[in-house]
Design an enzyme around this catalytic site. Structure first.
Site, PDB file in Angstrom:
ATOM      1  N   SER A  84       0.789  -1.235   0.000  1.00 52.70           N
ATOM      2  CA  SER A  84       0.000   0.000   0.000  1.00 52.70           C
ATOM      3  C   SER A  84       0.819   1.283   0.000  1.00 52.70           C
ATOM      4  CB  SER A  84      -0.963   0.011   1.195  1.00 52.70           C
ATOM      5  OG  SER A  84      -2.020  -0.902   0.983  1.00 52.70           O
ATOM      6  N   LYS A  87       0.001   3.773  -2.642  1.00 56.37           N
ATOM      7  CA  LYS A  87      -1.028   4.817  -2.503  1.00 56.37           C
ATOM      8  C   LYS A  87      -0.441   6.220  -2.368  1.00 56.37           C
ATOM      9  CE  LYS A  87      -4.270   1.462  -0.685  1.00 56.37           C
ATOM     10  NZ  LYS A  87      -4.654   0.703   0.513  1.00 56.37           N
ATOM     11  N   SER A 145      -5.673   3.298   5.010  1.00 57.28           N
ATOM     12  CA  SER A 145      -5.201   2.639   3.789  1.00 57.28           C
ATOM     13  C   SER A 145      -6.351   1.986   3.030  1.00 57.28           C
ATOM     14  CB  SER A 145      -4.129   1.589   4.130  1.00 57.28           C
ATOM     15  OG  SER A 145      -3.353   1.262   3.017  1.00 57.28           O
TER      16      SER A 145
END
Length: 312
Positions: A84, A87, A145
Site C-alpha cells: 500500500s 497509494k 489505507s
C-alpha cells in the site's frame, strides 16, 4: 703555625668559592629564567563514526530531503513489491490534477465495496450510496489505507466511458508521473498496491516519490494526521458521521518529529514503510521494504532515522 694559617686560608678560599658559586647560580637564575615546559592538551579520543545500522528489512534507503543526498542504502535499487505504499503515488496523481476541487463529491459505488471484499483488502468502510468529498477520500486512502477509497479516486480522476477504462487511465497517469521523476525501477499496475505481478518499485524510488509528494501542502497535512473523522452525505440527504480513521503509521506517536508517510503490507511485499521526520529544521526521508512484521518495520525505520539525523 704556617701550616695552620695556610689551612685556615684554604678553608676561607673554599668558603668564598662556594658562596660565590651560589651567588653566580642565583644570578644566572634571574638573568635567564628557565622556560616552562609547554602544556600539552589532553589527548582526545578519535571521533567515532556512527555504526551503520543493521535492519531486518530486505531493502532500505534514507536521504537528506533538502538536497537528495543518500545517507543509507541496503538494496536501494532492488525492485520489490510495494504493497500500500503505492497509494503515495495514487494521492500524488490526484493532487496534481488541474483545477482540483477537494470539496467535490464522489458517490460510493457497489463495485468499490465488492472489490475490497473479493480481495480481502484494507478498507475505509465507505458506505454504498454515500457522497464523499475528494478530501475525505484522500484521508480514507492514506490513514486506514482504504482500497475502496483508492478505487473511488481512480474512477473519479481517470478518463474513459467505462469504469475499467477510467481505472486503466488513472494507472497510466501514475506511471507517467514516475517517468517524469526519472524513476527507472518503478512500475504500477494497480491504484492500491494489490497488483497483478507488475507493481514494483525500489526503496530509492519510493523515497523520491514521497519526497516529491511532500511538496504538496495538502498531502503533508494528511499524512501527519493521526486520526480523522469524516462526515459524509447519505443518499437520503442526511449526514453520516463515520467511525474515526486512525493512521496506520505508528511512527507518528512513537518517534518525535515524524511527519509521515505511509505503511504497506501484503503476502508478497511483506511489511513496508515510507517515513519522514524533521528535527532542528532538517528532514530525513526514507523507505524500508520487506520487513518481517509491523513492529519490526517500525524498529527498522527508527534505526534509519537516527542514523540519518546523525549524518546531516
Amino acid at each position: 703555625m704556617k701550616i695552620g694559617i695556610q689551612g685556615i686560608r684554604i678553608r676561607r678560599a673554599v668558603g668564598v668559592a662556594v658562596t660565590t658559586g651560589a651567588m653566580l647560580s642565583t644570578g644566572a637564575l634571574y638573568a635567564a629564567p628557565a622556560q616552562a615546559a609547554p602544556v600539552q592538551a589532553p589527548a582526545q579520543a578519535p571521533v567515532q563514526a556512527a555504526a551503520v545500522p543493521a535492519i531486518v528489512a530486505k531493502g532500505g534507503y534514507v536521504m537528506n530531503n533538502a538536497n537528495g543526498r543518500t545517507l543509507y542504502t541496503k538494496g536501494g535499487d532492488t525492485r520489490r513489491s510495494t504493497g500500500s505504499t503505492t497509494k503515495i503515488m495514487t494521492a500524488k496523481v490526484v493532487l496534481a490534477q488541474k483545477n482540483l476541487n477537494l470539496n467535490s463529491t464522489v458517490t460510493i459505488q457497489k463495485a468499490y465495496s465488492d472489490y475490497i471484499v473479493s480481495r480481502t483488502a484494507s478498507s475505509a468502510r465507505l458506505i454504498v450510496g454515500d457522497k464523499v468529498t475528494v478530501r475525505q477520500l484522500l484521508y480514507g486512502l492514506m490513514l486506514p489505507s482504504g482500497c475502496d477509497a483508492a478505487y473511488a479516486l481512480a474512477d473519479k480522476f481517470g478518463t474513459g466511458t467505462t469504469r475499467s477504462a477510467r481505472v486503466k487511465s488513472f494507472i497510466a497517469k501514475m506511471n507517467a508521473d514516475a517517468k517524469k521523476l526519472g524513476l527507472k525501477n518503478t512500475h504500477f499496475d494497480s491504484f492500491d498496491g494489490i497488483g497483478n505481478g507488475k507493481n514494483y518499485s525500489t526503496p530509492r524510488d519510493l523515497t523520491k516519490i514521497a519526497s516529491s509528494a511532500m511538496k504538496n501542502a495538502t498531502f503533508r497535512s494528511i499524512v501527519k494526521t493521526k486520526k480523522y473523522t469524516a462526515k459524509t452525505r447519505t443518499k437520503t440527504g442526511g449526514t453520516r458521521t463515520m467511525a474515526p480513521w486512525t493512521n496506520t503509521n505508528t511512527l507518528l506517536s512513537s518517534y518525535s518529529g515524524t511527519i509521515g508517510v505511509k505503511t504497506g503490507s501484503g503476502s508478497t511485499s511483506k511489511y513496508c514503510l515510507v517515513f519522514a521526520a524533521t528535527r532542528n529544521g532538517k528532514t530525513v526521508i526514507g523507505t524500508v521494504l520487506a520487513s518481517s512484521s509491523a513492529a519490526q518495520r517500525e524498529k527498522d525505520a527508527k534505526k534509519l532515522l537516527g542514523y540519518g539525523f546523525g549524518k546531516i
